[in-house]
Motif scaffolding. Structure first.
Motif, PDB file in Angstrom:
ATOM      1  N   ASP A   1       0.780  -1.301   0.003  1.00  0.00           N
ATOM      2  CA  ASP A   1      -0.119   0.000   0.013  1.00  0.00           C
ATOM      3  C   ASP A   1       0.976   1.312   0.027  1.00  0.00           C
ATOM      4  N   LEU A   2       2.023   1.335   0.844  1.00  0.00           N
ATOM      5  CA  LEU A   2       2.777   2.426   0.696  1.00  0.00           C
ATOM      6  C   LEU A   2       3.366   2.828  -0.576  1.00  0.00           C
ATOM      7  N   ALA A   3       3.873   1.663  -1.306  1.00  0.00           N
ATOM      8  CA  ALA A   3       4.342   2.238  -2.705  1.00  0.00           C
ATOM      9  C   ALA A   3       3.319   2.707  -3.304  1.00  0.00           C
ATOM     10  N   ASP A   4       1.920   2.311  -3.353  1.00  0.00           N
ATOM     11  CA  ASP A   4       0.975   2.766  -4.127  1.00  0.00           C
ATOM     12  C   ASP A   4       0.516   4.303  -3.742  1.00  0.00           C
ATOM     13  N   LEU A   5       0.644   4.317  -2.331  1.00  0.00           N
ATOM     14  CA  LEU A   5      -0.101   5.691  -1.904  1.00  0.00           C
ATOM     15  C   LEU A   5       0.984   6.951  -1.719  1.00  0.00           C
ATOM     16  N   CYS A   6       2.137   6.636  -1.731  1.00  0.00           N
ATOM     17  CA  CYS A   6       3.110   7.645  -1.452  1.00  0.00           C
ATOM     18  C   CYS A   6       3.993   7.832  -2.391  1.00  0.00           C
ATOM     19  N   ASP A   7       4.621   9.118  -2.640  1.00  0.00           N
ATOM     20  CA  ASP A   7       5.383   9.278  -3.818  1.00  0.00           C
ATOM     21  C   ASP A   7       6.788   8.991  -3.421  1.00  0.00           C
ATOM     22  N   ALA A   8       7.161   9.119  -2.183  1.00  0.00           N
ATOM     23  CA  ALA A   8       8.461   8.517  -1.527  1.00  0.00           C
ATOM     24  C   ALA A   8       8.170   8.401  -0.209  1.00  0.00           C
ATOM     25  N   PHE A   9       8.956   7.288   0.334  1.00  0.00           N
ATOM     26  CA  PHE A   9       8.795   6.783   1.659  1.00  0.00           C
ATOM     27  C   PHE A   9      10.094   6.042   2.057  1.00  0.00           C
ATOM     28  N   TYR A  10      10.388   5.913   3.517  1.00  0.00           N
ATOM     29  CA  TYR A  10      11.469   5.327   3.804  1.00  0.00           C
ATOM     30  C   TYR A  10      11.267   4.234   4.854  1.00  0.00           C
ATOM     31  N   ILE A  11      12.136   3.246   5.101  1.00  0.00           N
ATOM     32  CA  ILE A  11      12.107   1.854   5.831  1.00  0.00           C
ATOM     33  C   ILE A  11      13.189   2.474   6.893  1.00  0.00           C
ATOM     34  N   GLY A  12      12.817   2.529   8.008  1.00  0.00           N
ATOM     35  CA  GLY A  12      13.726   2.725   9.379  1.00  0.00           C
ATOM     36  C   GLY A  12      14.477   1.587   9.687  1.00  0.00           C
ATOM     37  N   GLY A  13      15.631   1.914   9.527  1.00  0.00           N
ATOM     38  CA  GLY A  13      16.688   0.773  10.323  1.00  0.00           C
ATOM     39  C   GLY A  13      17.267   1.172  11.531  1.00  0.00           C
ATOM     40  N   THR A  14      17.527   2.436  11.742  1.00  0.00           N
ATOM     41  CA  THR A  14      18.097   2.667  12.855  1.00  0.00           C
ATOM     42  C   THR A  14      17.615   2.520  14.046  1.00  0.00           C
ATOM     43  N   LYS A  15      16.292   2.660  13.976  1.00  0.00           N
ATOM     44  CA  LYS A  15      15.364   2.419  15.245  1.00  0.00           C
ATOM     45  C   LYS A  15      14.612   1.095  15.101  1.00  0.00           C
ATOM     46  N   ASN A  16      15.321   0.241  14.328  1.00  0.00           N
ATOM     47  CA  ASN A  16      14.650  -0.921  14.408  1.00  0.00           C
ATOM     48  C   ASN A  16      15.916  -2.283  13.832  1.00  0.00           C
ATOM     49  N   GLY A  17      16.777  -2.134  14.686  1.00  0.00           N
ATOM     50  CA  GLY A  17      17.804  -3.208  14.857  1.00  0.00           C
ATOM     51  C   GLY A  17      19.063  -3.248  13.858  1.00  0.00           C
ATOM     52  N   LEU A  18      19.080  -2.093  13.041  1.00  0.00           N
ATOM     53  CA  LEU A  18      20.487  -2.001  12.469  1.00  0.00           C
ATOM     54  C   LEU A  18      21.365  -1.122  13.231  1.00  0.00           C
ATOM     55  N   LEU A  19      22.680  -1.096  12.978  1.00  0.00           N
ATOM     56  CA  LEU A  19      23.581  -0.177  13.504  1.00  0.00           C
ATOM     57  C   LEU A  19      23.459   1.211  13.147  1.00  0.00           C
ATOM     58  N   PHE A  20      22.724   1.507  11.792  1.00  0.00           N
ATOM     59  CA  PHE A  20      22.333   2.766  11.312  1.00  0.00           C
ATOM     60  C   PHE A  20      21.884   2.456  10.086  1.00  0.00           C
ATOM     61  N   GLY A  21      21.054   3.240   9.478  1.00  0.00           N
ATOM     62  CA  GLY A  21      20.582   3.314   8.315  1.00  0.00           C
ATOM     63  C   GLY A  21      19.261   3.399   7.902  1.00  0.00           C
ATOM     64  N   GLU A  22      18.668   4.098   6.932  1.00  0.00           N
ATOM     65  CA  GLU A  22      17.168   4.214   6.515  1.00  0.00           C
ATOM     66  C   GLU A  22      17.416   3.974   4.771  1.00  0.00           C
ATOM     67  N   ALA A  23      16.353   3.224   4.372  1.00  0.00           N
ATOM     68  CA  ALA A  23      15.964   2.924   3.018  1.00  0.00           C
ATOM     69  C   ALA A  23      15.167   3.647   2.349  1.00  0.00           C
ATOM     70  N   LEU A  24      15.335   4.705   1.597  1.00  0.00           N
ATOM     71  CA  LEU A  24      14.519   5.531   1.072  1.00  0.00           C
ATOM     72  C   LEU A  24      14.047   4.892  -0.389  1.00  0.00           C
ATOM     73  N   VAL A  25      12.665   4.870  -0.631  1.00  0.00           N
ATOM     74  CA  VAL A  25      11.923   4.362  -1.658  1.00  0.00           C
ATOM     75  C   VAL A  25      11.214   5.520  -2.504  1.00  0.00           C
ATOM     76  N   ILE A  26      11.689   5.931  -3.732  1.00  0.00           N
ATOM     77  CA  ILE A  26      10.888   6.716  -4.249  1.00  0.00           C
ATOM     78  C   ILE A  26      10.371   6.251  -5.699  1.00  0.00           C
ATOM     79  N   THR A  27       8.935   6.324  -5.763  1.00  0.00           N
ATOM     80  CA  THR A  27       8.139   5.950  -6.575  1.00  0.00           C
ATOM     81  C   THR A  27       7.739   6.903  -7.683  1.00  0.00           C
ATOM     82  N   ARG A  28       7.533   8.139  -7.268  1.00  0.00           N
ATOM     83  CA  ARG A  28       7.359   9.169  -8.368  1.00  0.00           C
ATOM     84  C   ARG A  28       8.384   9.398  -9.176  1.00  0.00           C
ATOM     85  N   ASP A  29       8.220   9.410 -10.441  1.00  0.00           N
ATOM     86  CA  ASP A  29       9.302   9.769 -11.497  1.00  0.00           C
ATOM     87  C   ASP A  29      10.043  10.865 -11.450  1.00  0.00           C
ATOM     88  N   SER A  30       8.951  11.936 -11.115  1.00  0.00           N
ATOM     89  CA  SER A  30       9.575  13.438 -11.304  1.00  0.00           C
ATOM     90  C   SER A  30      10.407  13.703 -10.073  1.00  0.00           C
TER      91      SER A  30
END
Length: 342
Positions: free
Chosen positions: A191-220
Motif C-alpha cells: 500500500d505504501l508504494a501505491d499511496l506515497c511518492d516517497a517513503f523510507y524504511i527505518g533501520g536505525t530504530k529497528n535493529g540496524l547499527l544505522f541506516g534508512e532505506a529511501l524508496v522513490i516511486t514518483r518519476d519526477s
C-alpha cells in the motif's frame, strides 16, 4: 540500569552483526554501487511490489528528510506537516536551513488529516499567490511521534488529496516496522508504494547499527537524486554497510519481526500501566508509551531506569516516554512495572 529511553540504545540484531563480520574483509566498490546495495534494493522492490522504484540508502532519518525535501522543492515551495512532526520539533531547523518553510497544523493524536492539508493549501492561495510560499509536499510520520498509526482509510484520503492538489506525499518511516505490525493495522508494505511518492524504511530504530532505506516511486522525484545525496553529505563511501544490513533484515521479514517484538513488549507494559491505574497522554498501539507520573516518583525511577521526560502536565505530574525495542527483554518490562507499583 534498564533502558526505555529510545529504540536505538543497543547495537544491532545478531543476524546483522554476523553478516557484517562474515563479509568484513570482502572488497566492494563504494558509494552505494556495490552488490549488497543492489541486492537490498531489489529485495525492497519485490517486497513492496514497486518494480520501477528507485531505492537509496542513507545513514539517518534527519539526513533523509532533509535530502528528500531539498531535492523535491523549488526555492519558494514549502512543506505541510503536523506540529508534532519530527522535521518541526527534533531536527534543529534542518528543513528551514535548506530554505524551505514548514507550514504546521495542530495534530490529531500525532496525525495530519486530509482536511488540514486542504486548509493550509487554500490559505496559501492554492500555491498561486506569489507573495506566499507555495505548499508542495506533505510530510507524515508512521508510526507518529506519539506512537499512533495511520489507518488505511486515513492514508488513502491523504494520498487522494495530495494527488488532487498536485502535492507530493512523503512518509517518514523511521518507525515503519512497529506501525505495520501494530494491532489492527491494515496498511501493507505494498500500500505504501501505491499511496506515497516517497517513503523510507527505518533501520536505525529497528535493529540496524544505522541506516534508512529511501524508496522513490514518483518519476519526477528520481532525477539527479544521487547528486542531492552527495551535496547534502549523505553519500557514504562505505555504502556497502547500509546495503548489507538491509539485505539481511529483509530476509524472512526480519525487519517486521523486530518491530513486532518491540510492540509486544510495549503492549505488556501498557497493559500493566493501565492495570495500575496510570493515565496515558495518548493510546499508542506501538512501541512508544506516554504515561503520566508523579514528579517524586520519576526521581525514584531514574535511579534504575533510563527514560525521557516528555512534557509537564501539572505542578506535580509529568508525562514521560517509555520506548521498547527489538532488544527489550520481558524481565526489563517486569522490573519497570514492579517499580511502578504504588
Amino acid at each position: 540500569m534498564y533502558f526505555f529511553r529510545n529504540d536505538y540504545s543497543e547495537g544491532a540484531l545478531p543476524q546483522v552483526m554476523e553478516a557484517l563480520n562474515r563479509t568484513n574483509l570482502c572488497s566492494a566498490v563504494g558509494y552505494g554501487l556495490d552488490p549488497y546495495c543492489r541486492e537490498a534494493a531489489e529485495k525492497i522492490r519485490q517486497r513492496f511490489q514497486c518494480p520501477d522504484a528507485d531505492v537509496h540508502f542513507l545513514v539517518g532519518g534527519t539526513q533523509t528528510n532533509q535530502t528528500v525535501i531539498a531535492a523535491a522543492l523549488r526555492p519558494w515551495e514549502a512543506v505541510i506537516a503536523a506540529d508534532t512532526g519530527h522535521i518541526n520539533v527534533h531536527e534543529t531547523g534542518a528543513i528551514e536551513a535548506t530554505g524551505h518553510k514548514i507550514c504546521t497544523v495542530p495534530h490529531v493524536d500525532g496525525k495530519l488529516t486530509a482536511d488540514a492539508i486542504r486548509t493550509v493549501f487554500a490559505a496559501h492561495g492554492s500555491g498561486k499567490d506569489e507573495h506566499m510560499v507555495a505548499p508542495k509536499l506533505v510530510y507524515l510520520s508512521n508510526a507518529t511521534e506519539l506512537g499512533t498509526v495511520y489507518t488505511k482509510k486515513e492514508l488513502e484520503d491523504i494520498s487522494h488529496t495530495c494527488r488532487e492538489l498536485g502535492l507530493y506525499l512523503f512518509l517518514d518511516g523511521a518507525r515503519l516496522a512497529p506501525a505495520l505490525t501494530s494491532p489492527g493495522n491494515k496498511v501493507t508494505p505494498e500500500d505504501l508504494a501505491d499511496l506515497c511518492d516517497a517513503f523510507y524504511i527505518g533501520g536505525t530504530k529497528n535493529g540496524l547499527l544505522f541506516g534508512e532505506a529511501l524508496v522513490i516511486t514518483r518519476d519526477s522525484l528520481k532525477g539527479g537524486f544521487r547528486h542531492a545525496i552527495k551535496q547534502r553529505g549523505g553519500m557514504l563511501a562505505k555504502g556497502r554497510l547500509l546495503g548489507l544490513q538491509f539485505s539481511t533484515i529483509l530476509d524472512d521479514d526480519l525487519w517486521l519481526q523486530a518491530g513486532a517484538h518491540a510492540n509486544e513488549q510495549a503492549a505488556r507494559l501498557s497493559a500493566g500501566l493501565k492495570a495500575l491505574g496510570y493515565e496515558m497522554v495518548v493510546d499508542s498501539p506501538t512501541n512508544q508509551l506516554f504515561p503520566i507520573l508523579e514528579n517524586n516518583q520519576i526521581a525514584r525511577l531514574e535511579q534504575a531506569f533510563s527514560f525521557e521526560h516528555w512534557a509537564p502536565v501539572s505542578d506535580t505530574h509529568t508525562a514521560v516516554r517509555f520506548v521498547t525495542s527489538w532488544a527489550t527483554k520481558p524481565e526489563a518490562v517486569d522490573a519497570l512495572l514492579a517499580a511502578l507499583q504504588r
